[in-house]
Design a protein around this motif. Structure first.
Motif, PDB file in Angstrom:
ATOM      1  N   VAL A 180      -7.289 -13.182  -4.088  1.00  0.00           N
ATOM      2  CA  VAL A 180      -7.038 -12.496  -5.361  1.00  0.00           C
ATOM      3  C   VAL A 180      -8.358 -12.226  -6.073  1.00  0.00           C
ATOM      4  O   VAL A 180      -8.611 -11.111  -6.552  1.00  0.00           O
ATOM      5  N   PHE A 181      -9.215 -13.238  -6.115  1.00  0.00           N
ATOM      6  CA  PHE A 181     -10.519 -13.043  -6.757  1.00  0.00           C
ATOM      7  C   PHE A 181     -11.302 -11.916  -6.087  1.00  0.00           C
ATOM      8  O   PHE A 181     -11.906 -11.078  -6.754  1.00  0.00           O
ATOM      9  N   ARG A 182     -11.270 -11.931  -4.750  1.00  0.00           N
ATOM     10  CA  ARG A 182     -11.995 -10.879  -4.022  1.00  0.00           C
ATOM     11  C   ARG A 182     -11.492  -9.505  -4.432  1.00  0.00           C
ATOM     12  O   ARG A 182     -12.276  -8.592  -4.680  1.00  0.00           O
ATOM     13  N   SER A 183     -10.177  -9.364  -4.527  1.00  0.00           N
ATOM     14  CA  SER A 183      -9.605  -8.067  -4.913  1.00  0.00           C
ATOM     15  C   SER A 183     -10.072  -7.672  -6.304  1.00  0.00           C
ATOM     16  O   SER A 183     -10.404  -6.513  -6.559  1.00  0.00           O
ATOM     17  N   ILE A 184     -10.092  -8.639  -7.209  1.00  0.00           N
ATOM     18  CA  ILE A 184     -10.492  -8.331  -8.578  1.00  0.00           C
ATOM     19  C   ILE A 184     -11.928  -7.815  -8.618  1.00  0.00           C
ATOM     20  O   ILE A 184     -12.215  -6.787  -9.220  1.00  0.00           O
ATOM     21  N   PHE A 185     -12.808  -8.522  -7.913  1.00  0.00           N
ATOM     22  CA  PHE A 185     -14.212  -8.099  -7.954  1.00  0.00           C
ATOM     23  C   PHE A 185     -14.441  -6.806  -7.195  1.00  0.00           C
ATOM     24  O   PHE A 185     -15.400  -6.097  -7.440  1.00  0.00           O
ATOM     25  N   VAL A 190     -13.632   1.123  -6.301  1.00  0.00           N
ATOM     26  CA  VAL A 190     -12.929   2.329  -5.876  1.00  0.00           C
ATOM     27  C   VAL A 190     -12.780   3.352  -7.007  1.00  0.00           C
ATOM     28  O   VAL A 190     -12.358   4.473  -6.778  1.00  0.00           O
ATOM     29  N   LEU A 191     -13.159   2.991  -8.226  1.00  0.00           N
ATOM     30  CA  LEU A 191     -13.038   3.944  -9.337  1.00  0.00           C
ATOM     31  C   LEU A 191     -14.126   5.011  -9.230  1.00  0.00           C
ATOM     32  O   LEU A 191     -15.189   4.774  -8.668  1.00  0.00           O
ATOM     33  N   SER A 192     -13.851   6.168  -9.799  1.00  0.00           N
ATOM     34  CA  SER A 192     -14.841   7.235  -9.733  1.00  0.00           C
ATOM     35  C   SER A 192     -15.857   7.069 -10.845  1.00  0.00           C
ATOM     36  O   SER A 192     -15.602   6.399 -11.849  1.00  0.00           O
ATOM     37  N   VAL A 193     -16.990   7.691 -10.657  1.00  0.00           N
ATOM     38  CA  VAL A 193     -18.078   7.526 -11.619  1.00  0.00           C
ATOM     39  C   VAL A 193     -17.648   7.969 -13.016  1.00  0.00           C
ATOM     40  O   VAL A 193     -18.041   7.373 -14.017  1.00  0.00           O
TER      41      VAL A 193
ATOM     42  N   SER C 250      -5.879   9.684 -19.289  1.00  0.00           N
ATOM     43  CA  SER C 250      -6.346  10.498 -18.160  1.00  0.00           C
ATOM     44  C   SER C 250      -7.136   9.650 -17.180  1.00  0.00           C
ATOM     45  O   SER C 250      -7.031   9.828 -15.966  1.00  0.00           O
ATOM     46  N   GLY C 251      -7.954   8.753 -17.737  1.00  0.00           N
ATOM     47  CA  GLY C 251      -8.733   7.870 -16.873  1.00  0.00           C
ATOM     48  C   GLY C 251      -7.829   7.011 -16.005  1.00  0.00           C
ATOM     49  O   GLY C 251      -8.076   6.842 -14.807  1.00  0.00           O
ATOM     50  N   VAL C 252      -6.776   6.499 -16.597  1.00  0.00           N
ATOM     51  CA  VAL C 252      -5.842   5.666 -15.846  1.00  0.00           C
ATOM     52  C   VAL C 252      -5.178   6.489 -14.741  1.00  0.00           C
ATOM     53  O   VAL C 252      -5.108   6.072 -13.586  1.00  0.00           O
ATOM     54  N   ILE C 253      -4.721   7.682 -15.124  1.00  0.00           N
ATOM     55  CA  ILE C 253      -4.061   8.547 -14.142  1.00  0.00           C
ATOM     56  C   ILE C 253      -5.017   8.904 -13.003  1.00  0.00           C
ATOM     57  O   ILE C 253      -4.646   8.914 -11.836  1.00  0.00           O
ATOM     58  N   ALA C 254      -6.273   9.174 -13.373  1.00  0.00           N
ATOM     59  CA  ALA C 254      -7.250   9.549 -12.350  1.00  0.00           C
ATOM     60  C   ALA C 254      -7.517   8.398 -11.398  1.00  0.00           C
ATOM     61  O   ALA C 254      -7.859   8.613 -10.236  1.00  0.00           O
ATOM     62  N   SER C 255      -7.372   7.176 -11.885  1.00  0.00           N
ATOM     63  CA  SER C 255      -7.696   6.019 -11.045  1.00  0.00           C
ATOM     64  C   SER C 255      -6.516   5.555 -10.209  1.00  0.00           C
ATOM     65  O   SER C 255      -6.703   4.868  -9.209  1.00  0.00           O
ATOM     66  N   VAL C 259      -6.573   3.255  -6.749  1.00  0.00           N
ATOM     67  CA  VAL C 259      -6.231   1.841  -6.909  1.00  0.00           C
ATOM     68  C   VAL C 259      -5.023   1.489  -6.036  1.00  0.00           C
ATOM     69  O   VAL C 259      -5.014   0.468  -5.350  1.00  0.00           O
ATOM     70  N   ILE C 260      -4.031   2.366  -6.039  1.00  0.00           N
ATOM     71  CA  ILE C 260      -2.863   2.118  -5.186  1.00  0.00           C
ATOM     72  C   ILE C 260      -3.267   2.096  -3.717  1.00  0.00           C
ATOM     73  O   ILE C 260      -2.907   1.198  -2.961  1.00  0.00           O
ATOM     74  N   LEU C 261      -4.066   3.085  -3.357  1.00  0.00           N
ATOM     75  CA  LEU C 261      -4.573   3.140  -1.990  1.00  0.00           C
ATOM     76  C   LEU C 261      -5.261   1.829  -1.638  1.00  0.00           C
ATOM     77  O   LEU C 261      -5.079   1.262  -0.563  1.00  0.00           O
ATOM     78  N   PHE C 262      -6.056   1.354  -2.570  1.00  0.00           N
ATOM     79  CA  PHE C 262      -6.795   0.114  -2.343  1.00  0.00           C
ATOM     80  C   PHE C 262      -5.840  -1.066  -2.181  1.00  0.00           C
ATOM     81  O   PHE C 262      -5.985  -1.867  -1.259  1.00  0.00           O
ATOM     82  N   LEU C 263      -4.850  -1.148  -3.056  1.00  0.00           N
ATOM     83  CA  LEU C 263      -3.960  -2.295  -3.002  1.00  0.00           C
ATOM     84  C   LEU C 263      -3.111  -2.315  -1.728  1.00  0.00           C
ATOM     85  O   LEU C 263      -2.857  -3.361  -1.152  1.00  0.00           O
ATOM     86  N   ILE C 264      -2.693  -1.123  -1.292  1.00  0.00           N
ATOM     87  CA  ILE C 264      -1.868  -1.081  -0.083  1.00  0.00           C
ATOM     88  C   ILE C 264      -2.702  -1.325   1.170  1.00  0.00           C
ATOM     89  O   ILE C 264      -2.351  -2.109   2.031  1.00  0.00           O
ATOM     90  N   PHE C 265      -3.832  -0.623   1.234  1.00  0.00           N
ATOM     91  CA  PHE C 265      -4.638  -0.679   2.454  1.00  0.00           C
ATOM     92  C   PHE C 265      -5.879  -1.536   2.274  1.00  0.00           C
ATOM     93  O   PHE C 265      -6.915  -1.260   2.846  1.00  0.00           O
TER      94      PHE C 265
END
Lengths: 367, 428, 280
Positions: A180-185, A190-193, C250-255, C259-265
């Protein structure tokens, strides 16, 4: 047996043709959208090329040879001295010498040591140039911008690396909690700039920011992070570390998985646990990964753009102006695409050096 | 559906000009985004929504013309416009500042609209002299003016009153740098609030402030091809501001949003900003949770020999290529410009000043909130000499002034450097 | 044993503090996106420093989908990211296979030619690319947003490494049975390469979704913005006419997709990053 003999000649011919059929799609896009643009960029950089004027009239591009480069990097009455920027120059020299000594002590690998020595010597040499009496740089902003970019890299790369290394060491356990910690950090990676800068712009705001809100509770007066010369660079470095820590952490974790448990068990018998184990076992065994992560971070952060463009607009007083933003501005605000292309070539050379370095380190490890 | 039907009609050879396909006009502007602006141009509030409601109305009311609004972000606006021109795909009509017009007009990017204005009912004799100058480059008219805008002093009357700086319902404003400092001190001592807030750290409001003070001393930042920034006048102007920072009566680190927030939250007596916030502030004051209660607008005060304030114009230009290659579309774009021009009074609700004499003299215009408080601003507007390098020069000033305010650089040194940087630009 | 358990618990407690701090900015964004704009203009610290969305409203999201450009940008991002991912997969698997498993003249030369491309950062070519697409009048199209990013040597490199590691005998056996090279590629190699393709796909999708500089110069028309670019345009709106809550929504929607992709895969994403990082 006879079957294979019959097949072989046909297959050989087929192989050759098939290979090209398979390669063609990639080679077409590769040549069209990377190789050709690269040389066109070189071509543009040798011209006085005004974006708007050339669009109106293609003949407006004027050949100027290397003048864009000299305009950027050179000046009038430039002199060289070993103590033009004494602090930085001496520091660079110390890094070069230190790298040599460290290598002797067996703490770094060869490519990295050579790089440090070369980089140190280069910085020592290059910073020796300065405008003499009555002299000046043709472009006053170029070198300071390069300097800011290097400063940014010098803060963000080690910052990310150290934080990631410590976290990875703590999280290197196969339990649910640690996952869980790893996921949090890792999540922020993965967020965009633009999301990252959006969040942190508001975080840092002295009137609306979370940090300011907390400061007020403790009775302090909020810091104007993004417009204060002392904090602007720090602010975008913090943002960057928050954003890009995940990948470094994951690389370290992967590296740590490769260190066998037996070594730790053996060390535990010698009473080397916790910090001691980290210092004497983990670190030496992660040498290659650390180098790789540092180089990777250098490459990544040298290309910084969004943080500076969106959060500080390069300010205050150009303190956070970085190379890619200067390229963008020169091309699209000032329309001087020739000069911008020359800067892009400069960036390419630096990147190429580090990419080559990364490639060799990766190979060194595989052998 | 309309298109398909039309296509069928064409295919059947029955097409006449009964139902010409609608011409789509790409319109580029900044001012921010406003969804759901509607088409009622009389009720919208704020720059974004007023302009969008006018555009929506034009879209609805001009027959055979559809308007497609392009980017709205300010930060990269001119970069985007240039990029579009460079890609031979400029917008069919776009907002351009008077100050930015020469850069585009000088390379032949803009259509000479002068001869065609009559055809869409625009009478140039109704334009103020300033407006006419704004859209003229060389001998030709390259745009249709929309407004005149200037820096104003936005005043929180409650703070001023508490500080004893109100007389006859008007704020007492300084007449010299020394008086400025004294009043700032007075405000701080009596109310604990900052005297002045403005964006000194990012958007060039600070530059415009200093420019105004330089002009007030009958000086300018360049003259022909000679940069004149390293002057006693410029130093006076800079120091008139820096003394406020030194005394702790203003914070140079506020950016645009923060300075606006500080003023609305009642933390500063004066906000220096453009007239474009007047309409919005007038509206904000009515809200119960906004600390600013009594809002007053004042013309930029005179601190030196003669009055002056920074000003600019928003105008609408059309690419030269359109006039040359697509006369029909060009005419449609002109009609859009005319439509916006005819809604000059609506646009003035933002706080911007009209460029039409007929509007300026109308009672409806004069009755707009706070309008009478800065009615004499147009008469004191000054500017730098016309140049194709305006934005670059402004950036030089912005950076160097920031270095004084935010990084503690010696003002004389910073001005000398700004001078040589501007000289480089002028020498190009 | 108990000492070890105790130290583990302490570690968990010790780590939860930085983990919470790490999560704060994201939580705050989500919380702000559920607060009314009018309140936010006054204070962002209504309840528990603004970390709890009280007063609560979902209006920001409702408006976002009712009027704004956000759905359109979201759609553009989806098209570009999926298109780019497919494009990269096609050209990388084919070229990677050819380089790893087929013999032909100039193989070494081609390989070096492609590897050299790894040294060229996008910032070094975005200006000439800009003028190229301008000359072709091709900007503001999905093609312009996707094509330059399909020409990335890293994908070829990754696939080549992977194909090299597959044992030769499977392929040999098929060849002896007279199966043609295209069928071998399609029916044998590609199914085997699924994990590597997954890795490459995730890397590309994330990259495409988050790309900023190229869309910034190429897409000048709002209708062709990606969500990443659109978000940037909302930030630099100095008029801030849209309100903080709206921008945050908008920021939340854009992410959300990433984030979902990350959580699943998660496993694949982590693996993709590891491979991409150490080889790229």
């Amino acid at each position: 047996m006879s079957g294979t003999i019959r097949h072989r000649p046909r297959r050989r011919i087929a192989d050759r043709h098939v290979a090209w059929v398979f390669l063609t799609p990639f080679l077409i896009v590769y040549v069209a959208f990377l190789v050709y643009p690269f040389f066109k960029g070189l071509w543009i950089s040798l011209h006085h090329w005004n974006l708007l004027a050339v669009a109106m009239n293609p003949d407006a591009a004027k050949w100027v040879g290397l003048r864009n480069y000299t305009h950027l990097m050179w000046g009038r009455g430039i002199v060289w001295g070993p103590l033009s920027h004494p602090l930085v120059q001496l520091f660079a020299l110390a890094v070069a010498v230190g790298a040599g000594l460290l290598h002797r002590a067996g703490r770094t690998n060869r490519s990295f040591m050579i790089t440090l020595i070369v980089a140190g010597a280069l910085v020592f040499f290059l910073l020796g140039f300065t405008p003499g009496e009555g002299g000046r740089w043709f472009d006053r902003r170029f070198w300071p911008t390069v300097g800011n970019t290097i400063l940014f890299v010098a803060l963000a790369a080690p910052g990310t690396t150290i934080a990631a290394l410590l976290l990875a060491a703590a999280l290197n356990r196969e339990t649910k909690m640690m996952a869980v910690f790893r996921s949090i950090f890792f999540l922020s990676q993965v967020l965009s700039v633009t999301v990252v800068t959006l969040i942190w712009q508001i975080m840092f705001s002295p009137t609306q920011g979370l940090i300011a809100n907390v400061t007020r509770i403790f009775g302090g007066s909020p810091i104007s992070w993004l417009t204060d010369e002392r904090f602007a660079m720090i602010a975008i470095v913090i943002t960057t570390i928050w954003w890009s820590l995940g990948i470094a952490m994951i690389l370290f974790l992967a590296g740590m998985q490769d260190i066998s448990a037996e070594i730790y068990e053996a060390a535990a018998l010698d009473n080397a646990r916790g910090w001691k184990a980290f210092w004497y076992i983990t670190l030496p065994n992660l040498k290659r990964t650390i180098t790789l992560v540092v180089v990777l971070q250098i490459i990544l952060h040298f290309q910084v753009f969004g943080q500076s463009h969106l959060m500080t607009q390069g300010g205050p007083d150009d303190r956070t102006q970085v190379l890619v933003r200067y390229i963008y501005q020169t091309a699209f605000r000032d329309s001087e695409i020739g000069r911008a292309a020359a800067m892009a070539m400069f960036l390419f050379v630096i990147m190429a050096v580090f990419s080559a370095l990364q490639f060799f380190i990766a190979r060194e490890g595989e052998e | 559906m309309k298109r398909i039907a039309l296509g069928l009609a064409l295919a059947a050879g029955m097409a006449t000009n009964v139902a010409a396909a609608p011409i789509t006009i790409n319109l580029a502007r900044f001012f921010g985004a406003c969804e759901n602006a509607g088409t009622d141009t009389h009720t919208t509030v704020g720059e974004a929504c007023i302009i969008q409601s006018i555009i929506n109305a034009a879209n609805e009311k001009i027959p055979g013309v559809k308007i497609n609004t392009l980017p709205t972000d300010w930060g990269n606006y001119y970069d985007h416009i240039k990029a579009m021109f460079a890609a031979s795909n400029p917008p069919d009509i776009f907002v351009i500042h008077r100050s930015a017009l020469p850069e585009f007009a000088s390379i032949g990017a803009l259509a000479d609209v002068g001869p065609d204005l009559k055809s869409v009912g625009i009478d140039t004799s109704d334009w103020t002299a300033g407006a006419k100058k704004a859209v003229t480059y060389g001998k030709h008219i390259y745009a249709v003016p929309m407004d005149f805008h200037a820096n104003l002093w936005h005043v929180n009357m409650d703070i001023m009153k508490k500080a004893g700086l109100v007389k006859d319902g008007k704020p007492i404003l300084p007449h010299s740098p020394a008086e400025l400092l004294a009043q700032a001190k007075q405000v701080k001592e009596k109310t604990g609030k900052d005297y002045l807030a403005a964006d000194f750290s990012q958007f060039p409001i600070g530059v415009r402030l200093v420019l105004s003070l330089i002009w007030q001393q009958n000086s300018n930042i360049f003259n022909g091809h000679k940069a004149t920034i390293d002057t006693p006048q410029a130093l006076n102007a800079v120091e008139a501001i820096t003394q406020l920072f030194k005394g702790g009566y203003a914070d140079p680190k506020l950016n645009y949003a923060d300075s606006q927030q500080a003023f609305l939250n009642g933390k500063a007596a004066v906000l220096v900003n453009g007239d474009w916030v007047v309409g919005d502030f007038t509206n904000q004051v009515k809200k119960p949770d906004v600390a600013l209660k009594h809002y007053y607008v004042s013309t930029f005060p005179q601190l030196f020999q003669s009055p002056a304030t920074w000003a600019d114009n928003h105008t609408w230009a059309i690419p030269a290529s359109l006039k040359k290659h697509d006369p029909k579309k060009y005419h449609a774009a002109l009609e859009v410009a005319a439509f916006i021009y005819n809604h000059n009074l609506d646009w003035a609700r933002t706080g911007h000043m009209s460029v039409r004499k007929s509007v300026l003299n109308s009672s409806a215009y004069k009755a707009l909130p706070h309008r009478s408080e800065y009615i004499d601003t147009p008469s004191i507007a000054k500017d730098v000499p016309r140049t194709v390098h305006y934005n670059k020069i402004q950036d030089v000033l912005n950076r160097n002034l920031q270095s004084i305010w935010l990084t503690g650089k010696d003002p004389k040194k910073a001005l000398a450097e700004a001078q040589s940087e501007v000289q480089d630009i002028l020498d190009q | 044993m108990t000492a070890r358990q105790r130290s583990y618990i302490w570690l968990c407690i010790g780590l939860s503090i930085p983990a919470f701090v790490w999560l704060l900015p994201t939580l705050w964004m989500v919380s702000l996106s559920f607060q009314p704009n009018g309140v936010l203009a006054r204070t962002t610290a209504s309840t528990a420093l603004g970390l709890v969305p009280v007063p609560f409203t979902a209006a920001n999201y409702a408006k976002l989908f009712a009027f704004g450009e956000t759905p359109r940008w979201f759609f553009n991002s989806l098209v570009v990211a999926v298109g780019m991912t497919l494009g990269v997969l096609v050209v990388s698997t084919t070229a990677g296979y050819a380089l790893a498993r087929l013999e032909f003249r100039f193989k070494k030369t081609v390989m070096i030619f492609i590897l050299l491309g790894l040294m060229v950062p996008e910032q070094a070519v975005f200006l000439p690319l800009y003028t190229m697409f301008a000359d072709l009048r091709w900007h503001n199209s999905y093609g312009a947003l996707m094509l330059p990013r399909i020409a990335v040597p890293i994908g070829v490199f990754l696939m080549m490494q992977f194909f090299k590691a597959i044992p030769k005998d499977i392929e040999e056996a098929a060849r002896i049975d007279g199966v043609g090279p295209f069928r071998i590629f399609w029916h044998i190699m590609l199914p085997l390469a699924r994990p590597a393709m997954m890795t490459l796909a995730i890397l590309t999708f994330l990259y495409a979704w988050n790309d900023y500089l190229w869309p910034l110069v190429s897409a000048s028309q709002k209708t062709m913005f990606t969500i990443t670019l659109g978000l940037a345009s909302m930030q630099s709106n100095f008029a801030q006419s849209e309100g903080l809550g709206r921008v945050m929504a908008s920021g939340v929607i854009a992410s959300l997709p990433v984030v979902i992709l990350f959580l699943i895969f998660q496993r694949y994403v982590v693996q993709a990053m590891t491979v991409g990082g150490s080889k790229g």
